[in-house]
Design an enzyme around this catalytic site. Structure first.
Site, short mmCIF file in Angstrom:
data_model
loop_
_atom_site.label_atom_id
_atom_site.label_comp_id
_atom_site.label_asym_id
_atom_site.label_seq_id
_atom_site.Cartn_x
_atom_site.Cartn_y
_atom_site.Cartn_z
N LYS A 74 -0.11 12.36 12.26
CA LYS A 74 -0.95 11.21 11.89
C LYS A 74 -0.53 9.97 12.69
O LYS A 74 0.67 9.77 12.94
CB LYS A 74 -0.81 10.96 10.39
CG LYS A 74 -1.75 9.93 9.81
CD LYS A 74 -1.61 9.87 8.28
CE LYS A 74 -2.51 8.84 7.65
NZ LYS A 74 -2.35 8.79 6.17
N SER A 149 -6.60 9.13 3.55
CA SER A 149 -6.68 8.61 4.89
C SER A 149 -6.22 9.58 5.98
O SER A 149 -6.50 9.35 7.16
CB SER A 149 -5.82 7.34 4.98
OG SER A 149 -4.46 7.65 4.76
N SER A 173 -3.66 10.49 0.00
CA SER A 173 -4.12 10.65 1.39
C SER A 173 -3.76 11.96 2.08
O SER A 173 -4.26 12.22 3.17
CB SER A 173 -3.59 9.51 2.25
OG SER A 173 -4.47 8.44 2.17
N1 GLN Z 1 -7.33 6.19 -0.78
C1 GLN Z 1 -6.19 5.46 -1.24
C2 GLN Z 1 -6.20 4.07 -0.68
O1 GLN Z 1 -7.16 3.74 -0.04
C3 GLN Z 1 -4.94 6.20 -0.88
C4 GLN Z 1 -4.63 6.07 0.54
C5 GLN Z 1 -3.35 6.73 0.90
O2 GLN Z 1 -2.84 7.58 0.18
N2 GLN Z 1 -2.80 6.30 2.02
O3 GLN Z 1 -5.30 3.30 -0.88
#
Ligand code: GLN
Length: 482
Positions: A74, A149, A173
């Site tokens: 990532k 994400s 995410s």
């Molecule tokens: N979707 C969640 C957010 O927008 C979690 C994102 C993540 O785990 N990095 O914060």
């Protein structure tokens, strides 16, 4: 030749041991698949576009199980001499000066670190649509999001343009994109994996973990990247078991909690049914399903959207046009330089979070918002402690829906935030949680089942998930593993 890309890390490793393929053959095959599939008309966009993909590897014992296995990373995990941008304009042209600890650990066992994957900007999002490089598409239906994400990492694994990938999980995410793409993703216990070299989003919630085609690969990779790291003061000094040793063991007598609050929220009929069938499969393997209660679940999303943006606003203060990345060309004073660099560099969601977080940390509102949220966070953690006195693991759906359409939620941040309703509590409580495939909707979209475990008992999650995977064969039905 393209068959190598369809293999799991474990299968590839067996071929290497028997000298039935070379690293060059495998890497050539991966490169060919990426150029055919990631950049064709479907344009999955799993890898950060326009970026060089250089395989990085070092000499290591050929017998180690990840030797020669290409692993995608990532774009928020530092790989030395690679541009590492968190899919944000503000970090364009930023080259990481060192390797994250997880990268060092992968290289030490001979894994091949291979390309950066697309993501929501700074990991803010659930759909991979907030990337400055444009959205990643779900390989199972390119009209739909891959989740986020870590959407690029999940899409690459599901599309066979990576054997496995690393992602990060702050509120879901890793698990939600794993569910949307039909693969396996685990968020380890907080402190299990070093965060050194992971660009911080919310430091008390972030964890790095693997996204893989099956449970065995997940266990293999987590074992490699986990462990104490003096460079991360929050990393736990606990022994790391050989997670693969727990695979194949009986789950007879294991108690699995079904938290009633997760099933009251109006689950779609298809998800409810796939969970029913999953519980049936687990019972047939000898596990016992018992009702548990996590009474403060209803506050998780609210608490998360105070705590996470607060930490993010503080962490992102370092991107000021001086030390990293983008600097405006049009400023007449130092203050203007800060303002314009940040204004030009951050996307809309990042700005929203910085504003929200700065507000809840400001002196007049700290007690009402941040402090209050931290108190409720403790109540949420206490719920898990209570539940885990009765059960070995907890079972929930990973997400309230299958993958949604690109653009469907991007104009409504609140609706987007609710797509993490089932994953967020694990981060707030610091417990480990895994998502594994458990079904397919009528529209052919994969669904995920989530197991949550006691702190540092990832072994139980792997044992359960492997037994479930072998019994139901969803990883094969979805075409993940040959
Ligand atoms: N979707 C969640 C957010 O927008 C979690 C994102 C993540 O785990 N990095 O914060």
């Amino acid at each position: 030749m393209s068959k190598f890309s369809h293999f799991t890390a474990n299968r590839l490793s067996e071929l290497y041991q028997k000298n039935e393929c070379t690293q060059k053959q495998v890497l050539d095959c991966m490169e060919k698949c990426i150029s055919e599939r990631d950049t064709d008309a479907r344009k999955i966009n799993a890898y950060v576009p326009g970026r060089e993909r250089r395989p990085v590897h070092r000499k290591a014992d050929k017998n180690s199980p990840l030797w020669g296995v290409p692993i995608a990373i990532k774009d928020n995990i530092c790989v030395e001499s690679f541009e590492t941008t968190c899919a944000s304009k503000i970090l364009k042209n930023f080259t990481a000066p060192y390797n994250a600890t997880v990268i060092e650990k992968l290289l030490d066992v001979g894994a091949v670190v291979y390309g950066h994957t697309n993501m929501d900007e700074f990991a803010f999002g659930s759909s991979c649509e907030t990337s400055c490089y444009g959205p990643t598409r779900n390989p199972r239906d390119p009209e739909r999001v891959p989740g986020g994400s870590s959407g690029g990492s999940a899409a690459a694994v599901a599309d066979h343009t990576a054997i496995a990938a690393l992602g990060s999980d702050t509120g879901g995410s890793i698990r939600q994109p794993a569910a949307f793409c039909g693969i396996v993703g685990i968020k380890p216990t907080y402190g299990r994996v070093s965060r050194y070299g992971l660009v911080a989003f919310a430091s008390s919630l972030d964890q790095i973990g693997p996204l893989t085609k099956d449970v065995r690969d997940s266990a293999m990779i987590l074992r490699t990247i986990a462990g104490y790291d003096p460079k991360d003061s929050t990393s736990a000094n606990m022994p790391v078991p050989d997670y693969t040793a727990s695979l194949g063991k009986s789950i007879k007598g294991l108690k699995i909690g079904r938290p009633k609050e997760y099933f009251e929220a109006g689950l779609s009929a298809e998800i409810a049914q796939s969970i029913e069938e999953s519980m049936k499969a687990l019972r047939s393997l000898g596990a016992e399903i018992v009702d548990v209660s996590l009474p403060h679940t209803q506050y998780s999303v609210n608490v998360y959207y105070i705590v996470a943006p607060s930490e993010a606003s503080s962490n992102l203060a370092r991107f000021d046009g001086v030390r990293y990345g983008h600097r405006t060309k049009a400023a007449n004073s130092l203050l203007e330089m800060f303002e314009k660099s940040r204004g030009e560099g951050f996307g809309a969601e990042a700005k929203r979070r910085i504003i929200l977080g700065t507000y809840s940390l400001s002196s007049g509102y700290y007690d009402a918002y941040y402090l209050k949220a931290m108190k409720v966070r403790t109540l949420i953690k206490n719920d898990f402690d209570e539940a885990f006195k009765k059960v070995d693991a907890i079972l929930t759906p990973t997400a309230p829906t299958g993958a949604f359409k690109i653009g469907e939620k991007s104009t409504n941040p609140l609706e987007m935030y609710l797509s993490d309703i089932f994953t967020i509590s694990a981060n707030l409580a610091g417990v480990p949680a895994i998502s594994i495939p458990c079904g397919i909707t009528k529209g052919n979209l994969p669904l995920g089942l989530q197991f949550l475990g006691k702190p540092f008992e990832e072994e139980t999650l792997f044992k359960l998930s492997y037994a479930f995977e072998q019994e139901t064969g969803w990883h094969k039905k979805l075409g993940n593993a040959n």
